[in-house]
Scaffold this active site. Structure first.
Site, PDB file in Angstrom:
ATOM      1  N   SER A 157       0.842  -1.199   0.000  1.00  0.00           N
ATOM      2  CA  SER A 157       0.000   0.000   0.000  1.00  0.00           C
ATOM      3  C   SER A 157       0.881   1.255   0.000  1.00  0.00           C
ATOM      4  CB  SER A 157      -0.943  -0.048   1.217  1.00  0.00           C
ATOM      5  OG  SER A 157      -1.918   0.949   1.138  1.00  0.00           O
ATOM      6  N   ARG A 227     -11.846   6.317  10.108  1.00  0.00           N
ATOM      7  CA  ARG A 227     -11.463   4.909  10.136  1.00  0.00           C
ATOM      8  C   ARG A 227     -12.559   4.015   9.561  1.00  0.00           C
ATOM      9  NH1 ARG A 227      -7.024   1.844   9.793  1.00  0.00           N
ATOM     10  NH2 ARG A 227      -7.110  -0.010  11.094  1.00  0.00           N
ATOM     11  N   ASP A 323      -8.894  -6.148  -4.703  1.00  0.00           N
ATOM     12  CA  ASP A 323      -8.467  -4.860  -4.137  1.00  0.00           C
ATOM     13  C   ASP A 323      -9.038  -3.739  -5.002  1.00  0.00           C
ATOM     14  OD1 ASP A 323      -7.208  -2.630  -3.113  1.00  0.00           O
ATOM     15  OD2 ASP A 323      -5.180  -3.459  -3.234  1.00  0.00           O
ATOM     16  N   HIS A 356      -8.164  -4.860  -0.301  1.00  0.00           N
ATOM     17  CA  HIS A 356      -6.865  -4.233  -0.087  1.00  0.00           C
ATOM     18  C   HIS A 356      -6.128  -4.856   1.107  1.00  0.00           C
ATOM     19  CE1 HIS A 356      -3.882  -1.134  -0.544  1.00  0.00           C
ATOM     20  NE2 HIS A 356      -4.074  -0.683   0.663  1.00  0.00           N
ATOM     21  N   ASP A 357      -6.883  -5.276   2.091  1.00  0.00           N
ATOM     22  CA  ASP A 357      -6.295  -5.882   3.284  1.00  0.00           C
ATOM     23  C   ASP A 357      -5.515  -7.160   2.996  1.00  0.00           C
ATOM     24  OD1 ASP A 357      -6.837  -4.086   5.229  1.00  0.00           O
ATOM     25  OD2 ASP A 357      -8.498  -5.180   6.146  1.00  0.00           O
TER      26      ASP A 357
END
Lengths: 383, 383
Positions: A157, A227, A323, A356-357
């Site tokens: 990232s 968040r 992602d 994405h994680d």
């Protein structure tokens, strides 16, 4: 913390600190009157100092990539799955270094640090820092550790952006660049999400224009919202579907009110409120701006291959199918630009539903690609 | 307002009001002690009352689908591009009705209305309303207008959900159902976005638990954030790229501060702040909940085709390639379920870069599909 530290963990780790007292000239034109980096190392640096690998962390990450700080820790470092003795990033072969970047809030100098001129926290008087600045401080750290050349620089990232910047700014100081789930620049949509997060923080009445430290408060609501938004972009639609679907909390009937109905609401609220306890809102502002600004091609009329011309490192680029924050398409732009300037590049697009994680997860194909690549790196430098 | 009203506009329109004094039993189990609908009509109802079409609006829409309220209006109604004399939705053939739904804030009864029991605005004491409730009130309006059967019910996004509900709850009261850019239920990701929007509003200190009317304020920050988040999901990544790219505002260099750098930031801030002037935050909460709750298949163990069994209307389903809020895949679920229960269904997937917002735009292929379909409807009922 498990009952006993697993054999394939680096175990207990003690963060270290390096102070750099000289003025740091920054890309924004301002300078920082000295700074501190907090960092961790895993594994042993070999005699000819050739087995060092730098790890670059992402937005909410830090220097604590693996192991435990205390036996009581609930969780290990953020790359525990991939980093340790015998793991894909093998501490029996390599010496890993991971530093918290400046502008963050985990021990390195940032907006919550004291401004020596005023004796108060910097707040928004902290100068803007960029990916290029981070790389510069990491080069200072390499000098401090007497590491002339990294065997590899690896990051996911925002960490992957640092890796790219490393290979452009210090081409001779890294042999390999591993860029995971990254992009050569943010899209308008990426910037839009960052902007909403910043507005959430900055319009929170407890923000006090960044001087909330002095008011004994913090913009909890705003940071929590930021968040929550982040989490939506880190997970894929599919990942959310399989994780939560439309399940109601506890299988209950609809409340027909504004309390939590769905599991996903409960998850987001928890993620938001727990983040507030461990992250500084000003740092969130600075780091998202660094993300927005990153665009190495811009100085070359948008031509990424030209920006990549100085690169000497061999590249491994990894992306994940689900992602949507930094999609495989964005990784292929990096790969294409490297091809165009005839650089050594391997590319792996990993099937994953984790969005994405994924870059934080022990997905077997991902682990295998990383392991194989680093094995080759080890062989090349004669480890 | 243009210098002169275009010939293909319905021109000046006067909103009308219908009051329904009886108790309205709601899906949540509570009831509303009477309610008012504000609505507009365009075109002329024919003698045998067979040419009426109901239009259902989306989250931030209202009853003002076409034309102008005053010569000074800056903008016409939200479907002006598609609705007017000679347009795809032709007011020379059909009589269109569009009503603001209850729970909204444009004139129909909602949380900003006075609770007759207390003499104060309802706020969060307003009962939860659902898509099914909206359809019920629209059926009341059909009775009031003496329209036994709609030639068609048409809606985009949340409006499309109302169309589906109409065809299930009052199968004999509509000949055609046109469902545009909709979904048979929200995904976890859709719900997640809604939840963040609600949290932005409800954690704003000016929200006062929904009683901000009495405090002479409103949760401007929260509602503005909600709208910014919404806008990101309405536009596609591509649409944002072509609309804003990474352009800086006024082509300026980076500020290296937290003011607006990029055009997209400027756009979002404007969209957020202007929305606050024209929408009620409590309505935003109620309507997003209605979206979350919509899931006609849930009473049939998730089997949409079973939920669709009562349907008699012929269907036209339209989706847009770049819509990631309610993607074409979601429309195909509707189409598949209709096929399964052997209903008459046409499906068009329109190429568009405008994302979810496409349903509001005069995209030629979209306009043509709608025009052709309604032409057939006109022929079938002998207009």
């Amino acid at each position: 913390m498990p009952a006993q530290i697993p054999a394939d963990s680096v175990g207990l780790v003690i963060p270290q600190t390096a102070a750099f007292p000289g003025d740091l000239q920054l890309e924004c034109g301002r300078s920082l009157p000295g700074y501190t980096l907090v960092y961790e190392t895993y594994g042993v640096l070999n005699k000819d100092r050739s087995n060092a690998i730098l790890l670059c962390h992402a937005l909410s990450g830090d220097h604590h990539a693996a192991g435990y700080h205390q036996l009581e820790d609930r969780k290990p470092g953020w790359w525990e799955h991939l980093l340790g003795p015998g793991k894909a990033m093998d501490t029996k072969q390599f010496f890993f270094v991971c530093a918290n970047f400046i502008g963050s809030c985990k021990g390195s100098t940032g907006p919550a640090s004291i401004n020596p001129e005023t004796g108060s926290p910097w707040g928004l008087d902290f100068p803007m820092v960029t990916v290029r600045d981070w790389v510069k401080t990491q080069a200072d750290l390499a000098d401090y550790l007497d590491i002339a050349q990294w065997a590899a620089v690896i990051g996911g990232s925002l960490g992957g952006m640092q890796v790219m910047q490393w290979s452009m700014d210090y081409p001779e100081r890294l042999r390999n660049a591993v860029v995971i789930a990254a992009a050569p620049k943010l899209t308008a949509q990426n910037i839009a999400f960052n902007e909403v997060c910043r507005q959430a923080i900055m319009t929170d009445p407890d923000f006090h224009n960044g001087r909330y430290y002095a008011h004994d408060t913090k913009p909890r609501r705003g940071l929590s919202l930021a968040r929550m938004i982040g989490h939506i972009t880190y997970l894929s639609d599919d990942a959310m579907r399989s994780k939560f679907g439309r399940e109601t909390r506890g299988g209950k009937a609809f409340s027909f009110g504004f309390d939590v109905d769905f599991e996903v609401e409960s998850y987001l609220r928890y993620q938001g409120s727990s983040f507030v306890e461990r992250f500084d809102a000003n740092s969130y502002l600075y780091i998202t701006k660094a993300l927005d600004y990153f665009d190495p091609a811009s100085a070359y009329g948008g031509n990424l291959a030209e920006a990549f011309t100085p690169i000497q490192a061999a590249y491994l680029v990894i992306s994940f199918s689900s992602d949507w924050r930094f999609s495989p398409e964005r990784s292929r732009e990096i790969v294409q630009a490297l091809y165009t300037c005839n650089r050594d590049v391997s590319y792996a697009e990993i099937e994953s539903t984790h969005g994405h994680d994924s870059f934080l997860m022990p997905i077997p194909q991902y682990v295998a690609v990383l392991r194989t690549y680093l094995q080759r790196v080890a062989e090349e430098i004669g480890l």
